[in-house]
Motif scaffolding. Structure first.
Motif, short mmCIF file in Angstrom:
data_model
loop_
_atom_site.label_atom_id
_atom_site.label_comp_id
_atom_site.label_asym_id
_atom_site.label_seq_id
_atom_site.Cartn_x
_atom_site.Cartn_y
_atom_site.Cartn_z
N ARG A 1 -9.32 1.37 -4.88
CA ARG A 1 -9.96 1.76 -3.61
C ARG A 1 -9.29 2.41 -2.73
NH1 ARG A 1 -14.86 -1.33 -2.31
NH2 ARG A 1 -14.90 0.20 -0.55
N GLU A 2 -7.97 2.02 -2.74
CA GLU A 2 -6.99 2.72 -1.98
C GLU A 2 -6.53 4.19 -2.36
OE1 GLU A 2 -2.23 2.52 -0.69
OE2 GLU A 2 -2.94 1.20 -2.56
N ASP A 3 -6.58 4.22 -3.63
CA ASP A 3 -6.55 5.59 -4.37
C ASP A 3 -7.33 6.55 -4.00
OD1 ASP A 3 -4.14 4.44 -5.08
OD2 ASP A 3 -4.79 4.25 -7.23
N LEU B 1 0.81 -1.22 -0.03
CA LEU B 1 -0.09 0.08 -0.01
C LEU B 1 0.82 1.36 0.01
CD1 LEU B 1 -2.69 -0.89 2.50
CD2 LEU B 1 -2.53 -1.38 0.04
N TYR C 1 -2.92 -8.54 6.77
CA TYR C 1 -2.21 -7.57 6.59
C TYR C 1 -0.98 -7.21 7.42
CZ TYR C 1 -1.46 -2.41 6.34
OH TYR C 1 -0.94 -1.19 6.05
N ASN D 1 0.70 3.61 5.29
CA ASN D 1 0.22 2.57 6.33
C ASN D 1 -0.94 3.10 6.96
OD1 ASN D 1 0.51 0.38 7.85
ND2 ASN D 1 2.65 0.55 8.29
N LEU D 2 -1.97 2.04 6.50
CA LEU D 2 -3.35 2.68 7.22
C LEU D 2 -3.54 1.41 8.37
CD1 LEU D 2 -4.97 2.89 3.83
CD2 LEU D 2 -4.54 4.71 5.20
N ILE E 1 -8.52 -3.46 -5.03
CA ILE E 1 -7.98 -3.03 -3.67
C ILE E 1 -7.13 -1.67 -4.13
CG2 ILE E 1 -6.23 -3.41 -1.83
CD1 ILE E 1 -7.06 -6.25 -1.99
N THR E 2 -6.12 -1.82 -5.04
CA THR E 2 -5.51 -0.75 -5.45
C THR E 2 -6.30 0.67 -5.81
OG1 THR E 2 -4.84 -2.01 -6.97
CG2 THR E 2 -3.00 -0.95 -6.32
N LEU F 1 -11.32 -3.22 3.60
CA LEU F 1 -11.40 -2.79 2.23
C LEU F 1 -11.04 -4.00 1.33
CD1 LEU F 1 -9.48 0.44 1.16
CD2 LEU F 1 -9.04 -1.78 -0.03
N LYS G 1 -8.89 -0.90 8.78
CA LYS G 1 -9.34 -0.26 7.82
C LYS G 1 -8.96 -0.96 6.33
CE LYS G 1 -9.97 4.56 6.06
NZ LYS G 1 -9.45 5.56 5.67
N VAL G 2 -7.93 -1.51 6.48
CA VAL G 2 -7.25 -2.08 5.28
C VAL G 2 -8.16 -3.78 5.04
CG1 VAL G 2 -5.34 -3.43 4.29
CG2 VAL G 2 -4.92 -1.39 5.21
#
Ligand code: HEM
Lengths: 442, 290
Positions: A439-441, A113, A405, A116-117, A436-437, A125, A121-122
């Motif tokens: 959504r992460e953005d 990622l 994670y 670092n979340l 995932i990528t 997601l 949360k990760v």
């Protein structure tokens, strides 16, 4: 409650060493493959035989049926043996996995990622990404921390079990049907009665009629109206035609084919004696006391001859009915051809004087195959289970994913296992990673 | 007695022209796929367009035939063969759609098989006297007038198409492993991927083959008074089924990979073709109309 213990319990009997080994062999897939190949090879050799009856005798032979029975036993044992492990595998999966275990999976991915979340949360997601791909998702907490577990197609695990059970039921149905059933050929014209001792009933033919196709050269449909009686009481009735059998209580009356039955009158001109005969194809009709006779060969509804003089019927319309045969002397030597046109007497000089033979009419006769097959409902059940099982096997691909994670590396570790299709697993994982990528953005 | 349907000259002309153009278009797209596999990568999408176009023409041919015959064209060698070819292309186009233009190599092996089947329907009767494939429009015999016929034949066409696809991939696997260092082989997918295509196509084919056998039995039960009679066509369908059952089990439960499974698929395909072609001309039986 107290029960007397037998000397050797059922379970012990089957876990004793040599017995267990034999059972293991009998239920093994190696044996299954050998038997199936054997059946295939024998079947090939059988169909290459010249004569149909020779072929048929192979499939009825004790050893062919024996191999089949052996295959069925093999199938039964291996199906029974698979029930427990398959159920365990399907319904009680291990929902958490260590990072090491994931690294060893056939399909895996490490998504690093950008920042670092928090783990919560990760994982939420990731779970959502799987959920969006149509997988059932849950987050479990165990010794390795929190794991996302996603799966799909659990029913697929039971596909082979269902198809094998269906196959066994089909075999049982076929055996039961063969043991309790019978088959009989019979027929007649309107007014005739066929008795079926095996079935303890009788079939009365009430009426027979023909419906011509638009194109009269096409074989017409023949219908017959029948009434079935048991001890004088009617138990079934209906109209029978091709593809339209009459079924009652596990019995079936099929229309197999139709024939023409001719009415022939023999008249002795010298004595004035007259007799009436009902003639089927291939019947013989004696002309005198010495042995002169007609062997009838065919009935033509619309008689004609081609350029070479060979008789044929132009179509099925009864426009020029002719009954054809050959006259033989007492030594079975053919004498001449006979063509009986409707109401047109043909005269023969015989040892008993002049004999006039006349075709005065004809009727449609039906030929039935009468069977009893009590296995039919079993066969249908087995077939449905079998096909449903195959569908589950080949269209639902059980697949599972686990995700962890790794907070230190800010990376999501995902691993997947499938029961059949690795390619599909890879495609699915690719899609989830994309999601995932993306959504992460956001 | 002849038993042919009368078809209007226009209808007949349209049908024949559509068939001919579709056949030629299949031939051209085969050439396109072959060029693709031998390095002309740019031709891939064009071969695919052409195949889709041929498929449309072939569909139009089948529709015309349906109108001319007044029924779905599923009986006789010619009609069955055409629907079968059509289904092969349909399955392949579906695979291409799934691959989204990433790879056209399977096409270079499937389309030659389509051409082979077409040649069987059109050229073989002229070369081999024993083979007699009539294109005449015949009405359905009463025994064939049943809904089970449609389900039965549709299932067999779909099953045969899947087995054809599996066979095409089996040949690819052989070439990929034998010629692995040639440029040609580098254009083919990895053996493991090919094996998986082969497995999926065989599995789905096996499902259809099973439906074909079962519906055939039901149909035989309502028209012939028996559901299984060991006639050669039935037995050969069963043989094909046995071979694919062995393949699926060997791969799935015994973990067989590679050559042995490829050989089983090839044998299964041969059995399937024999069920269609061999039984009709070399063996006799009640199924002689199919
Ligand atoms: C012709 C008869 C048979 C048919 C149609 C049949 C059908 C099937 C099908 C469709 C599958 C799933 C295969 C896959 O996913 O690739 C399967 C799996 C399997 N078959 Fe059979 N089978 C037959 C005979 C046998 C026999 C004789 C045995 C006995 C040893 C056997 C043992 C197995 C086993 C152990 C599996 C794997 C089960 C699982 O874990 O899911 N089969 N079978």
């Amino acid at each position: 409650m107290h029960k007397e213990k037998p000397e050797l319990s059922f379970k012990e009997l089957f876990t004793a060493k040599p017995v267990r080994q034999i059972l293991k062999f009998l239920s093994s897939m190696q044996l299954g493959i050998i038997l199936l190949l054997l059946l295939a090879v024998i079947s090939v050799l059988a169909t290459l035989r010249e004569h149909n009856t020779a072929i048929q005798s192979i499939y009825r032979s004790w050893w062919y049926l024996g191999i089949m029975a052996f295959t069925a036993l093999n199938l039964l044992l291996c199906t029974v043996r698979r029930v427990k492990p398959l159920t365990r595998q399907a319904l009680y999966p291990q929902k958490e996995q260590s990072a090491e275990a994931i690294a060893r999976m056939p399909v895996k991915e490490k998504v690093v990622l950008a920042e670092n979340l928090p783990a919560e949360k990760v994982l939420a997601l990731v779970a959502d990404a799987f959920h969006r791909s149509g997988l059932k998702t849950e987050i479990t907490t165990g010794t390795h921390g929190k794991t996302v577990f996603a799966q799909k197609g659990v029913l697929g695990f039971f596909g082979s079990l269902l198809s094998h059970t269906g196959l066994l039921i089909i075999l049982v149905g076929a055996m039961y049907g063969a043991l309790t059933g019978f088959e009989l050929q019979g027929g007649g014209i309107a007014g005739d009665r066929i008795s079926v001792p095996d079935g303890n009933f009788a079939v009365r033919i009430m009426d027979v009629w023909m419906e011509y196709e638009e194109d009269p050269t096409v074989r017409p449909r023949v219908y017959s109206d029948v009434s079935v009686t048991e001890g004088g009481r009617e138990i079934a009735d209906g109209v029978i035609a091709i593809n339209q059998p009459l079924r009652f209580a596990g019995n079936t009356i099929y229309h197999t084919t139709f024939r023409y039955v001719s009415d022939v009158i023999m008249h002795n001109v010298s004595t004035g004696e007259t007799s009436m005969h009902r003639v089927w194809d291939r019947d013989h009709l004696g002309l005198d006391s010495k042995g002169l006779h007609i062997h009838f060969l065919a009935f033509f509804p619309n008689f004609a001859t081609n350029e070479e003089g060979v008789p044929y019927s132009k179509n099925y319309l009864p426009e020029n009915p002719v009954l054809a045969g050959i006259v033989y002397d007492e030594k079975e030597k053919p004498q001449s051809h006979v063509y009986l046109y409707l109401n047109d007497p043909v005269t023969f000089s015989t040892a008993d004087g002049e004999i006039e033979v006349t075709l005065t009419g004809f009727q449609n006769a039906v030929v039935y195959t009468i069977t009893r097959n009590l296995g039919r409902p079993i066969l249908v059940t087995g077939a449905l289970m079998f096909v449903l099982g195959l569908y589950l096997s080949f269209f639902l691909h059980p697949r599972r994913f686990w995700a962890l994670y790794d907070q230190e590396q800010a990376a999501v570790l995902i691993g997947g296992r499938s029961y059949r299709s690795r390619l599909m697993l890879e495609q699915e994982l690719e899609q989830v990673v994309k999601e995932i990528t993306r959504r992460e953005d956001e | 007695m002849t038993g042919y349907l009368e078809v209007s000259p226009l209808g007949l002309a349209v049908e024949n022209i559509l068939f001919t153009i579709a056949a030629v278009a299949y031939l051209l797209s085969t050439a396109g796929y072959l060029f693709y596999i031998f390095g002309k990568k740019k031709l891939g999408p064009w071969a695919s367009y052409l195949l889709r176009f041929s498929f449309l023409l072939h569909t139009a041919f089948l529709v015309t035939r349906t109108i001319n015959a007044g029924r779905i064209p599923l009986v006789g060698h010619f009609e069955f063969g055409n629907v079968f070819i059509w289904a092969c292309v349909l399955f392949y186009l579906w695979l291409e759609w799934r691959l989204q233009g990433r790879d056209y190599s399977v096409g270079a092996f499937l389309t030659p098989l389509v051409v082979l089947y077409l040649a069987y329907l059109t050229v073989a009767p002229h070369l081999i006297t024993k083979i007699n494939i009539s294109r005449a429009h015949k009405p359905l015999q009463p025994v064939l007038q049943s809904n089970w016929l449609q389900i039965h034949v549709s299932a067999s066409v779909l099953g045969y198409a899947c087995f054809t696809l599996a066979f095409a991939v089996a040949i690819m696997w052989l070439l990929k492993t034998w010629l692995h260092n040639k440029a040609f082989a580098r254009n083919l997918p990895e053996p493991l991927i090919l094996e998986e295509y082969m497995y999926r196509a065989s599995g789905i084919g096996f499902l259809f083959q099973s439906i074909m056998i079962i519906t055939g039995a039901i149909w035989a039960d309502t028209s012939w008074g028996r559901y299984w009679g060991w006639d050669p066509k039935e037995v050969w369908a069963l043989i094909t089924w046995f071979v694919f059952a062995v393949y699926l089990h060997a791969r799935f439960t015994r973990g067989w990979r590679g050559m042995r499974t490829v050989m089983l698929v090839i044998v299964g395909w041969v059995a399937m073709v024999f069920t269609w072609v061999g039984v009709a001309w070399l063996l006799t039986g009640i199924h002689s109309f199919g």
